[in-house]
Design an enzyme around this catalytic site. Structure first.
Site, PDB file in Angstrom:
ATOM      1  N   LYS C  45       0.830  -1.197   0.000  1.00 50.71           N
ATOM      2  CA  LYS C  45       0.000   0.000   0.000  1.00 50.71           C
ATOM      3  C   LYS C  45       0.872   1.257   0.000  1.00 50.71           C
ATOM      4  O   LYS C  45       1.985   1.259   0.493  1.00 50.71           O
ATOM      5  CB  LYS C  45      -0.868  -0.029   1.274  1.00 50.71           C
ATOM      6  CG  LYS C  45      -2.017   0.927   1.189  1.00 50.71           C
ATOM      7  CD  LYS C  45      -3.105   0.707   2.161  1.00 50.71           C
ATOM      8  CE  LYS C  45      -3.991   1.952   2.110  1.00 50.71           C
ATOM      9  NZ  LYS C  45      -4.226   2.431   0.722  1.00 50.71           N
ATOM     10  N   ALA C  46       0.324   2.332  -0.558  1.00 52.67           N
ATOM     11  CA  ALA C  46       1.056   3.593  -0.627  1.00 52.67           C
ATOM     12  C   ALA C  46       1.580   3.989   0.749  1.00 52.67           C
ATOM     13  O   ALA C  46       0.873   3.913   1.747  1.00 52.67           O
ATOM     14  CB  ALA C  46       0.152   4.693  -1.163  1.00 52.67           C
ATOM     15  N   ALA C  70     -12.194   5.756  -2.728  1.00 50.89           N
ATOM     16  CA  ALA C  70     -11.517   6.985  -2.316  1.00 50.89           C
ATOM     17  C   ALA C  70     -11.042   6.746  -0.888  1.00 50.89           C
ATOM     18  O   ALA C  70     -11.588   7.271   0.074  1.00 50.89           O
ATOM     19  CB  ALA C  70     -12.456   8.178  -2.392  1.00 50.89           C
ATOM     20  N   GLY C  72      -8.039   7.432   0.177  1.00 54.85           N
ATOM     21  CA  GLY C  72      -7.317   8.638   0.599  1.00 54.85           C
ATOM     22  C   GLY C  72      -5.962   8.315   1.199  1.00 54.85           C
ATOM     23  O   GLY C  72      -5.488   9.001   2.107  1.00 54.85           O
ATOM     24  N   CYS C 130      -2.544   9.195  -7.797  1.00 47.11           N
ATOM     25  CA  CYS C 130      -3.667   8.906  -6.911  1.00 47.11           C
ATOM     26  C   CYS C 130      -4.726   9.993  -7.055  1.00 47.11           C
ATOM     27  O   CYS C 130      -4.469  11.164  -6.801  1.00 47.11           O
ATOM     28  CB  CYS C 130      -3.238   8.822  -5.452  1.00 47.11           C
ATOM     29  SG  CYS C 130      -4.651   8.427  -4.394  1.00 47.11           S
ATOM     30  N   THR C 193      -6.332   4.312 -11.415  1.00 47.34           N
ATOM     31  CA  THR C 193      -7.782   4.378 -11.647  1.00 47.34           C
ATOM     32  C   THR C 193      -8.189   5.612 -12.462  1.00 47.34           C
ATOM     33  O   THR C 193      -7.528   6.641 -12.428  1.00 47.34           O
ATOM     34  CB  THR C 193      -8.526   4.407 -10.301  1.00 47.34           C
ATOM     35  OG1 THR C 193      -7.951   5.452  -9.502  1.00 47.34           O
ATOM     36  CG2 THR C 193      -8.389   3.106  -9.578  1.00 47.34           C
ATOM     37  N   GLY C 217     -11.399  -2.103 -11.875  1.00 48.73           N
ATOM     38  CA  GLY C 217     -12.152  -3.308 -12.212  1.00 48.73           C
ATOM     39  C   GLY C 217     -12.336  -3.495 -13.709  1.00 48.73           C
ATOM     40  O   GLY C 217     -11.833  -2.697 -14.517  1.00 48.73           O
ATOM     41  N   GLY C 244      -8.331  -3.995 -14.123  1.00 50.53           N
ATOM     42  CA  GLY C 244      -9.431  -4.890 -14.471  1.00 50.53           C
ATOM     43  C   GLY C 244      -9.079  -6.336 -14.682  1.00 50.53           C
ATOM     44  O   GLY C 244      -9.904  -7.113 -15.164  1.00 50.53           O
ATOM     45  N   GLY C 265      -5.625  -5.971  -8.898  1.00 49.73           N
ATOM     46  CA  GLY C 265      -6.129  -5.131  -7.823  1.00 49.73           C
ATOM     47  C   GLY C 265      -7.487  -5.562  -7.318  1.00 49.73           C
ATOM     48  O   GLY C 265      -7.620  -6.470  -6.487  1.00 49.73           O
TER      49      GLY C 265
HETATM   50  C1  LIG Z   1      -9.306   0.139  -2.800  1.00 47.39           C
HETATM   51  C2  LIG Z   1      -8.168   0.527  -3.687  1.00 47.39           C
HETATM   52  C3  LIG Z   1      -7.063   1.166  -3.146  1.00 47.39           C
HETATM   53  C4  LIG Z   1      -6.005   1.548  -3.939  1.00 47.39           C
HETATM   54  N1  LIG Z   1      -4.910   2.135  -3.388  1.00 47.39           N
HETATM   55  C5  LIG Z   1      -3.842   2.439  -4.162  1.00 47.39           C
HETATM   56  C6  LIG Z   1      -2.661   2.968  -3.585  1.00 47.39           C
HETATM   57  O1  LIG Z   1      -2.558   3.140  -2.382  1.00 47.39           O
HETATM   58  N2  LIG Z   1      -1.624   3.271  -4.419  1.00 47.39           N
HETATM   59  C7  LIG Z   1      -1.700   3.075  -5.770  1.00 47.39           C
HETATM   60  O2  LIG Z   1      -0.739   3.369  -6.498  1.00 47.39           O
HETATM   61  N3  LIG Z   1      -2.800   2.554  -6.338  1.00 47.39           N
HETATM   62  C8  LIG Z   1      -3.871   2.229  -5.567  1.00 47.39           C
HETATM   63  N4  LIG Z   1      -4.979   1.672  -6.153  1.00 47.39           N
HETATM   64  C9  LIG Z   1      -5.001   1.434  -7.609  1.00 47.39           C
HETATM   65  C10 LIG Z   1      -4.620  -0.008  -7.942  1.00 47.39           C
HETATM   66  O3  LIG Z   1      -3.330  -0.315  -7.519  1.00 47.39           O
HETATM   67  C11 LIG Z   1      -4.752  -0.280  -9.445  1.00 47.39           C
HETATM   68  O4  LIG Z   1      -3.851   0.554 -10.134  1.00 47.39           O
HETATM   69  C12 LIG Z   1      -6.137  -0.007  -9.987  1.00 47.39           C
HETATM   70  O5  LIG Z   1      -7.110  -0.379  -9.042  1.00 47.39           O
HETATM   71  C13 LIG Z   1      -6.421  -0.736 -11.299  1.00 47.39           C
HETATM   72  O6  LIG Z   1      -6.328  -2.117 -11.152  1.00 47.39           O
HETATM   73  P1  LIG Z   1      -7.587  -3.088 -10.854  1.00 47.39           P
HETATM   74  O7  LIG Z   1      -8.646  -2.721 -11.846  1.00 47.39           O
HETATM   75  O8  LIG Z   1      -7.062  -4.459 -10.996  1.00 47.39           O
HETATM   76  O9  LIG Z   1      -8.039  -2.779  -9.463  1.00 47.39           O
HETATM   77  C14 LIG Z   1      -6.059   1.298  -5.344  1.00 47.39           C
HETATM   78  C15 LIG Z   1      -7.167   0.645  -5.888  1.00 47.39           C
HETATM   79  C16 LIG Z   1      -8.215   0.267  -5.083  1.00 47.39           C
HETATM   80  C17 LIG Z   1      -9.395  -0.426  -5.711  1.00 47.39           C
END
Ligand SMILES: Cc1cc2nc3c(=O)[nH]c(=O)nc-3n(C[C@H](O)[C@H](O)[C@H](O)COP(=O)(O)O)c2cc1C
Ligand SMILES: Cc1cc2nc3c(=O)[nH]c(=O)nc-3n(C[C@H](O)[C@H](O)[C@H](O)COP(=O)(O)OP(=O)(O)OC[C@H]3O[C@@H](n4cnc5c(N)ncnc54)[C@H](O)[C@@H]3O)c2cc1C
Ligand SMILES: Cc1cc2nc3c(=O)[nH]c(=O)nc-3n(C[C@H](O)[C@H](O)[C@H](O)COP(=O)(O)OP(=O)(O)OC[C@H]3O[C@@H](n4cnc5c(N)ncnc54)[C@H](O)[C@@H]3O)c2cc1C
Ligand SMILES: Cc1cc2nc3c(=O)[nH]c(=O)nc-3n(C[C@H](O)[C@H](O)[C@H](O)COP(=O)(O)O)c2cc1C
Ligand code: FES
Ligand code: FES
Lengths: 254, 317, 317, 254
Positions: C45-46, C70, C72, C130, C193, C217, C244, C265
């Site tokens: 996590k970040a 979100a 945060g 972010c 995202t 997603g 996704g 993710g």
């Molecule tokens: C709940 C959640 C928290 C996330 N937190 C971070 C984060 O802290 N740092 C980051 O670079 N990306 C974060 N992301 C983005 C994911 O790492 C990823 O780039 C994005 O969700 C696209 O992939 P996915 O469709 O497989 O989820 C977060 C995504 C989700 C859904």
């Protein structure tokens, strides 16, 4: 008239590997004009899969308001369709497009019917109606392999029928064009449906024939509004969904 | 009685529902299915100066809760539209919004000038956001200066109000919106499609012949809602919202986000009767939400917010 | 035997599958479900300089084939991560990629310098994208000059290779990618995202407390594939793809688009066992596609194309 | 141990307006530690709805490996869940979170159990187990209106039970706090689950009580990894999914 109707599933059964036959009942059937038309089927509730699936009308009975579709369970949509239950209802839009013209041939004429794989279904309804008109039919059905062969017996009831398989596991080994070559049939017109490769081979080997081809193309609307399914024609373009899917040989460029 | 009427520049809408450009052709096919007079308005397919064949096929692919398209602006060209398409629509009262596209500023000007003079064209939709053509299209839609310039030029020659269709493929949608507002746009339509792609893993090839295509449908709705929410608070021209609308509830969400009317695109492929169905269902929703005028819903999401934010401040005095 | 190994700067991956940052915490919860050694790598996590509580709740909302979040950047801060989180992960061999976030360049520098010195951190992922924090975050990710500057500064202080995480909320992703490549980035991770929003029509309020959130997603997969397809043909540094991915077939699509490895993710929420499941299924897919080395698939979609394009030219000679 | 299991639907029935009771069987039940834990249910196949739905375990039988869930069919996911058929299987992740601590009370003590709407279900399993331990239970169940009242009889078998409805169409008119005030019960601890508004009202009216509250929050992972479901605590924060959903009164800020 194009209708959108929740049609009732009268029966559904697997007739070959991945190949299903489904019978549907509803008022939409009354609107069918000719074999070769198709319907656009929405499967699943919700928006995934989002788009309708085009499926040819294989055969129809306007008295009973029933029609049969044959389809291959392949991707997401057709897989879901293969799981529908007898008695449930599915969302069908149709009839769509223009079918085969039966008037091309008269009593006593002979039609060569050429179907490839999942292109075979609409030809059955066509063959039945041609025979009803007193037209003789000779049939070549091409499949990839034995496991996916279907409807051979049904066509045999209508006329001379040979089956080819690419791997030679059933019938004659080879493509439909090989099947045609070997039999020295006389015929007055060709009616064909199958993969574009097959239609191309057919029209390049028999360029001067009269007849009709049924095309496939990925679709959006299915009713002619979105321009997803166009193909080039000798002049301009045609929409497969509304100008076709059946075209006279030579009208469109394959 | 619930009042569905909406007044927008050039557009006297009896309800806020219209088919989106490119998803309804020039209306002919749908005219066989229902009475087009039921529609608030009709956005016709993009018109370019010359007729175009568009891209090779496949032109569409399905995605999760969405679809990609790369039609490539196939259309019969300005002359064809003026001669064959618009006259057909004359028998309907629903106002027509003509979608105008081009590769050069001059193209846009000519098409805009000519088509805006057609009897039944009540507004133009400036398509500066088509992702599926090599030239023009999206370039106009991602640079605020170019977009503003084009808007200004088109405004000069158009005889009807001009709505500019915004692309979501930008970092700052408010900047784009403000630029075209300042340049004289009478309204905005948003959003066009996101650029996307799918690869068929069996062949390792992109499914769409054009490789990339425009992503539409429910998948993009959250992006549309966010952009309309942001833009509607920053501009004073009205917005016609679109992007993934499938039913009446979605329409309410768009209005609450800040759209004054909406367009329905992809949903017409899933259910060609979707527009009249939504129109029929809206009064029920208004009933549930206890409003008599549909326009009361416009921007309600942020209007509410402001009220909440304001009250503590007021009480401090 | 199928070879799933992938070599990337700083990362010796036994397979190309890793959980994406923010969707896996710091691994503790998933460590109760399966052996983390199965993973190619772990993106934690970040981490920010100070600990953060993050945004108010609700922090997530569902969308069609997607979700908004979100959070945060809630995290225990640099010190907390160094003291409590990274040591826990030391018992696993899977390399850690530390996601670094901040509000100022100086924040990024300090976190990058310190965390890159941790034993088990093999690479940094610079989170310049972010969408859910007021300061920093996305601003760094939508301006190529700022992104390049930040990359350069972080590269100077990091003891391990630096991957820059790109935001999809830009008009020109290739420009962003090239800018950070020139600034010294060792690799790219993409996509973060899309910014989105949902409004609850009953209350007329945004569902997420922060109002907007990041869309992830299956809904965004076509956007991710398109961007990776474009960027991978223009840069020479490797890409870790995400956006996704739900199953092994999706992974193949990402590799063919041009990603060298992938991160998963949102799918972890749908099925917490998704990563090991995908890893188990990949060899079957390789079998179907008749490849022995997973890396043979990387960029296959455009490599194929080039071959096709090149042959006519060659025959002209 | 958290499991992901395809559990078999033993029965499903509607027990009040929009309220369904479903019984599931599977090994996962053996892992349940305490009433108040929940499961995360995936409904529909495919990715829409995408996220799992958190549903409390209402009651469970570890010998038979069965558990009951009660849920309100409201949005997309729960509507689909209400349509599952007996004999089919559904994808369940759990047990999740920490339940109510039974050890707080000893034989002869009295527990005040306060449930609001769809917060009632986990309290039933709790009440049953408290009674098994020899603890007396007194129960106040609050609902919006008569049509959505459920499980009153089941609670009556366990102890004094009163029902309040907001509109007065059933039981006493008012909120649960009104119900508590009118009855002059003696009790040693409160156990409550319901809308945050109810929990707030309860803890502000009875600030010094011992007891436990079960919270609700929108969730992502359900296992503590995504930080979607945090709430502020007197010190720091808590994750509802993994630190809760049950918290001692006073631990978290409502
Ligand atoms: C709940 C959640 C928290 C996330 N937190 C971070 C984060 O802290 N740092 C980051 O670079 N990306 C974060 N992301 C983005 C994911 O790492 C990823 O780039 C994005 O969700 C696209 O992939 P996915 O469709 O497989 O989820 C977060 C995504 C989700 C859904
Ligand atoms: C006029 C016409 C008649 C057809 N008749 C039949 C029939 O009788 N029986 C039958 O089994 N199949 C028929 N097809 C092919 C059938 O439409 C596809 O096999 C089906 O759409 C694939 O859906 P899926 O869910 O299996 O695949 P998916 O891969 O999930 O489909 C994704 C998208 O691509 C489209 N698509 C994929 N393959 C094709 C294809 N070959 N043609 C058109 N669209 C495609 C789908 O419609 C959908 O929009 C016909 C196609 C057309 C155009
Ligand atoms: C620990 C816990 C235990 C619960 N136990 C029960 C129970 O026993 N019976 C019951 O009927 N309900 C229970 N709920 C509430 C239940 O999770 C929601 O009603 C349900 O998720 C709504 O889904 P939907 O498909 O109806 O709505 P949709 O509107 O389609 O849901 C969209 C998204 O929002 C989330 N969401 C919507 N409302 C809620 C809510 N109130 N709480 C949490 N997430 C929500 C959904 O999970 C989904 O991710 C519980 C919630 C939590 C957190
Ligand atoms: C097949 C198709 C063709 C389209 N053609 C056009 C077009 O010609 N001009 C235009 O401005 N937008 C065009 N669009 C975009 C739509 O008008 C609309 O902005 C977008 O699809 C989002 O709405 P939706 O999700 O409801 O489809 C097209 C969309 C689709 C799906
Ligand atoms: S599918 Fe829309 S025009 Fe043919
Ligand atoms: S839902 Fe992910 S931490 Fe609670």
């Amino acid at each position: 008239m194009i209708k959108k109707e929740w049609m009732e599933v009268q029966s559904i059964s697997k007739i070959a590997k991945q190949i299903y036959e489904i019978e549907l009942q509803g008022d939409l059937v009354k609107e069918i004009k000719a074999p070769g038309q198709f319907v656009h089927v929405k499967v699943g509730n919700g928006f995934s899969p989002l788009l309708r699936r085009p499926i040819s009308i294989c055969d129809f009975d306007q008295e009973a308001s029933t029609m049969k579709l044959l389809f291959r369970s392949e991707g997401k949509g057709t897989k879901l369709l293969s799981e529908v239950k007898k008695g449930s209802k599915i969302d069908v839009l149709g009839p769509l497009g223009n079918g085969f013209s039966l008037e091309t041939l008269n009593e006593g004429d002979t039609a060569l019917i050429v179907g490839g794989g999942i292109g075979v279904p609409p030809l059955y309804g066509l063959a039945r109606r041609l025979v009803e008109r007193g037209v003789n039919v000779v049939v070549v059905l091409g499949f990839a392999t034995e496991e996916v062969v279907f409807y051979e017996d049904k066509f045999k009831e209508l006329g001379d029928t040979i089956v080819t398989t690419v791997d030679g596991t059933y019938g004659e080994k080879g493509f439909v064009t090989d099947g045609i070559r070997k039999n020295d049939w006389h015929y007055d017109a060709i009616f064909a449906c199958g993969p574009t490769q097959m239609l191309k081979a057919l029209t390049s080997k028999y360029p001067d024939e009269r007849g009709y081809l049924s095309l496939e193309e990925r679709m959006g609307c299915g009713i002619g509004a979105c321009f997803a399914c166009v193909c080039r024609a000798e002049e301009g373009y045609r929409k497969v969904c509304s100008d076709g899917p059946v075209f006279p040989i030579g009208e469109v460029i394959l | 009685m619930k009042n569905l009427q909406v007044q927008l520049p050039g557009l006297d809408l009896k309800n806020p529902i219209m088919p989106a450009s490119g998803c309804f052709g020039f209306g002919r096919e749908f005219a066989n299915l229902y009475d087009l007079n039921e529609l608030g308005a009709i956005m016709i397919k993009a018109t370019t100066l010359e007729s175009r064949f568009g891209n090779e096929t496949p032109r569409v692919a399905e995605t999760e809760a969405g679809m990609l398209n790369a039609i490539g602006l196939q259309n019969p060209g300005l002359e064809g539209v003026l001669r064959n398409e618009l006259p057909f629509l004359e028998k309907y009262q629903s106002p027509i919004i003509a979608n105008v596209a081009g590769s050069t500023v001059e193209d846009y000007e000519i098409v805009a000038r000519e088509i805006s003079q057609a009897n039944n064209v009540h507004a133009l939709e400036l398509n500066i956001s088509c992702p599926n053509v090599k030239e023009g299209g999206i370039a106009f839609g991602t640079n605020p200066l170019i977009a503003a310039k084009l808007t200004e030029r088109v405004k000069k020659v158009s005889s009807v109000p001009v709505y500019v269709k915004l692309s979501p493929n930008v970092a700052n949608i408010v900047e784009m919106a403000s630029a075209v507002e300042e340049a004289g746009a009478d309204g905005l339509t948003m959003i066009n499609t996101l650029i996307g792609m799918r690869i068929d893993v069996k062949s390792a090839q992109p499914i769409i012949a054009n490789k990339t295509g425009g992503l539409s449908g429910p998948a993009i709705k959250p992006v549309a809602i966010r952009m309309i929410y942001e833009v509607s608070q920053h501009v004073s021209i009205p917005i016609i919202g679109m992007g993934g609308i499938m039913n009446a509830e979605d329409v309410i969400e768009f209005l609450m986000a800040g759209a004054s009317a909406v367009a329905v695109g992809t949903a017409n492929f899933v259910n060609p009767f979707v527009c009249p169905t939504i129109i029929k269902e809206l009064p029920e929703w208004m009933d549930k939400l206890d409003v008599n005028e549909i326009s009361e819903l416009v921007g309600r999401s942020w209007k509410n917010e402001q009220t909440i934010n304001r009250s503590p401040r007021l009480s401090v005095k």
